[in-house]
Design a protein around this motif. Sequence first.
Motif, PDB file in Angstrom:
ATOM      1  N   PRO A  50      10.068  20.681  25.053  1.00 57.51           N
ATOM      2  CA  PRO A  50       9.077  20.214  26.028  1.00 57.51           C
ATOM      3  C   PRO A  50       9.703  20.112  27.433  1.00 57.51           C
ATOM      4  O   PRO A  50       9.969  19.030  27.959  1.00 57.51           O
ATOM      5  CB  PRO A  50       8.630  18.859  25.483  1.00 57.51           C
ATOM      6  N   TRP A  51       9.931  21.249  28.040  1.00 52.84           N
ATOM      7  CA  TRP A  51      10.610  21.381  29.336  1.00 52.84           C
ATOM      8  C   TRP A  51       9.963  20.540  30.426  1.00 52.84           C
ATOM      9  O   TRP A  51      10.637  20.078  31.354  1.00 52.84           O
ATOM     10  CB  TRP A  51      10.619  22.845  29.772  1.00 52.84           C
ATOM     11  N   PHE A  52       8.661  20.346  30.327  1.00 52.80           N
ATOM     12  CA  PHE A  52       7.921  19.652  31.376  1.00 52.80           C
ATOM     13  C   PHE A  52       8.277  18.177  31.471  1.00 52.80           C
ATOM     14  O   PHE A  52       7.941  17.521  32.456  1.00 52.80           O
ATOM     15  CB  PHE A  52       6.408  19.831  31.157  1.00 52.80           C
ATOM     16  N   ARG A  53       8.988  17.646  30.486  1.00 59.29           N
ATOM     17  CA  ARG A  53       9.409  16.239  30.522  1.00 59.29           C
ATOM     18  C   ARG A  53      10.705  16.030  31.293  1.00 59.29           C
ATOM     19  O   ARG A  53      11.233  14.918  31.338  1.00 59.29           O
ATOM     20  CB  ARG A  53       9.541  15.701  29.094  1.00 59.29           C
ATOM     21  N   VAL A  54      11.218  17.077  31.910  1.00 61.58           N
ATOM     22  CA  VAL A  54      12.407  16.978  32.758  1.00 61.58           C
ATOM     23  C   VAL A  54      11.973  17.252  34.189  1.00 61.58           C
ATOM     24  O   VAL A  54      11.381  18.289  34.480  1.00 61.58           O
ATOM     25  CB  VAL A  54      13.504  17.968  32.315  1.00 61.58           C
ATOM     26  N   VAL A  65       6.593  25.555  39.312  1.00 64.35           N
ATOM     27  CA  VAL A  65       5.907  25.164  38.067  1.00 64.35           C
ATOM     28  C   VAL A  65       5.047  23.912  38.238  1.00 64.35           C
ATOM     29  O   VAL A  65       4.509  23.399  37.262  1.00 64.35           O
ATOM     30  CB  VAL A  65       6.916  24.941  36.916  1.00 64.35           C
ATOM     31  N   ARG A  66       4.934  23.429  39.464  1.00 70.14           N
ATOM     32  CA  ARG A  66       4.292  22.129  39.722  1.00 70.14           C
ATOM     33  C   ARG A  66       2.921  21.978  39.066  1.00 70.14           C
ATOM     34  O   ARG A  66       2.682  21.017  38.340  1.00 70.14           O
ATOM     35  CB  ARG A  66       4.164  21.862  41.211  1.00 70.14           C
ATOM     36  N   ASP A  67       2.020  22.900  39.304  1.00 67.80           N
ATOM     37  CA  ASP A  67       0.656  22.744  38.791  1.00 67.80           C
ATOM     38  C   ASP A  67       0.638  22.644  37.269  1.00 67.80           C
ATOM     39  O   ASP A  67      -0.005  21.757  36.703  1.00 67.80           O
ATOM     40  CB  ASP A  67      -0.240  23.898  39.261  1.00 67.80           C
ATOM     41  N   ARG A  68       1.358  23.535  36.617  1.00 67.86           N
ATOM     42  CA  ARG A  68       1.395  23.523  35.149  1.00 67.86           C
ATOM     43  C   ARG A  68       2.092  22.272  34.627  1.00 67.86           C
ATOM     44  O   ARG A  68       1.633  21.632  33.680  1.00 67.86           O
ATOM     45  CB  ARG A  68       2.105  24.777  34.648  1.00 67.86           C
ATOM     46  N   GLN A  69       3.210  21.903  35.256  1.00 69.41           N
ATOM     47  CA  GLN A  69       3.969  20.739  34.808  1.00 69.41           C
ATOM     48  C   GLN A  69       3.165  19.459  34.996  1.00 69.41           C
ATOM     49  O   GLN A  69       3.113  18.623  34.097  1.00 69.41           O
ATOM     50  CB  GLN A  69       5.307  20.663  35.546  1.00 69.41           C
ATOM     51  N   VAL A  70       2.522  19.305  36.137  1.00 71.55           N
ATOM     52  CA  VAL A  70       1.709  18.109  36.386  1.00 71.55           C
ATOM     53  C   VAL A  70       0.592  18.012  35.350  1.00 71.55           C
ATOM     54  O   VAL A  70       0.333  16.936  34.793  1.00 71.55           O
ATOM     55  CB  VAL A  70       1.148  18.105  37.826  1.00 71.55           C
ATOM     56  N   ALA A  71      -0.060  19.119  35.046  1.00 68.65           N
ATOM     57  CA  ALA A  71      -1.132  19.112  34.049  1.00 68.65           C
ATOM     58  C   ALA A  71      -0.601  18.698  32.677  1.00 68.65           C
ATOM     59  O   ALA A  71      -1.224  17.892  31.975  1.00 68.65           O
ATOM     60  CB  ALA A  71      -1.797  20.487  33.981  1.00 68.65           C
ATOM     61  N   GLU A  83       0.931  13.666  42.451  1.00 65.47           N
ATOM     62  CA  GLU A  83       1.674  14.697  41.718  1.00 65.47           C
ATOM     63  C   GLU A  83       3.127  14.297  41.483  1.00 65.47           C
ATOM     64  O   GLU A  83       3.935  15.115  41.066  1.00 65.47           O
ATOM     65  CB  GLU A  83       1.607  16.027  42.466  1.00 65.47           C
ATOM     66  N   ARG A  84       3.452  13.051  41.734  1.00 66.06           N
ATOM     67  CA  ARG A  84       4.815  12.550  41.546  1.00 66.06           C
ATOM     68  C   ARG A  84       4.833  11.588  40.359  1.00 66.06           C
ATOM     69  O   ARG A  84       3.949  10.754  40.208  1.00 66.06           O
ATOM     70  CB  ARG A  84       5.290  11.854  42.816  1.00 66.06           C
ATOM     71  N   ILE A  85       5.851  11.712  39.542  1.00 68.83           N
ATOM     72  CA  ILE A  85       5.991  10.857  38.370  1.00 68.83           C
ATOM     73  C   ILE A  85       6.461   9.476  38.827  1.00 68.83           C
ATOM     74  O   ILE A  85       7.325   9.350  39.690  1.00 68.83           O
ATOM     75  CB  ILE A  85       7.018  11.466  37.386  1.00 68.83           C
ATOM     76  N   ASP A  86       5.890   8.431  38.252  1.00 71.89           N
ATOM     77  CA  ASP A  86       6.328   7.061  38.506  1.00 71.89           C
ATOM     78  C   ASP A  86       7.526   6.811  37.603  1.00 71.89           C
ATOM     79  O   ASP A  86       7.383   6.385  36.456  1.00 71.89           O
ATOM     80  CB  ASP A  86       5.188   6.085  38.206  1.00 71.89           C
ATOM     81  N   LEU A  87       8.715   7.095  38.115  1.00 73.30           N
ATOM     82  CA  LEU A  87       9.926   7.022  37.299  1.00 73.30           C
ATOM     83  C   LEU A  87      10.222   5.609  36.818  1.00 73.30           C
ATOM     84  O   LEU A  87      10.800   5.433  35.747  1.00 73.30           O
ATOM     85  CB  LEU A  87      11.119   7.593  38.055  1.00 73.30           C
TER      86      LEU A  87
END
Length: 96
Positions: A50-54, A65-71, A83-87
């Motif tokens: 699950p690459w999008f979790r990095v 990859v922003r659009d796909r990763q954010v989705a 579009e920013r993760i709340d770390l």
Amino acid sequence: MTPYARSVLDAVDAIPVGKVLAYSDVAEYVGKGTGRTVATVMRHYGGEVPWFRVVRSDGSCAPEVRDRQVALLRADGVPMNGERIDLAKARWDGRS
């Protein structure tokens, strides 16, 4: 594939649904490398996990990859601010 690459992929595969790690967090988790070396592994082999979790250490996604990763992150239930993760809420502590 090198043993280091396998350890990176295993670490990424362990990130639970709804959580993320920064590239540098993955390096720290496996005890070797840097955020850049993790990014290199992910570029070559990330499709296996699950690459999008990095994400980047500032909580952003790479532009290419922003659009796909954010989705995918939203579908995963990851806390986000736009579009920013709340770390503070989404960063995995490395325990199950």
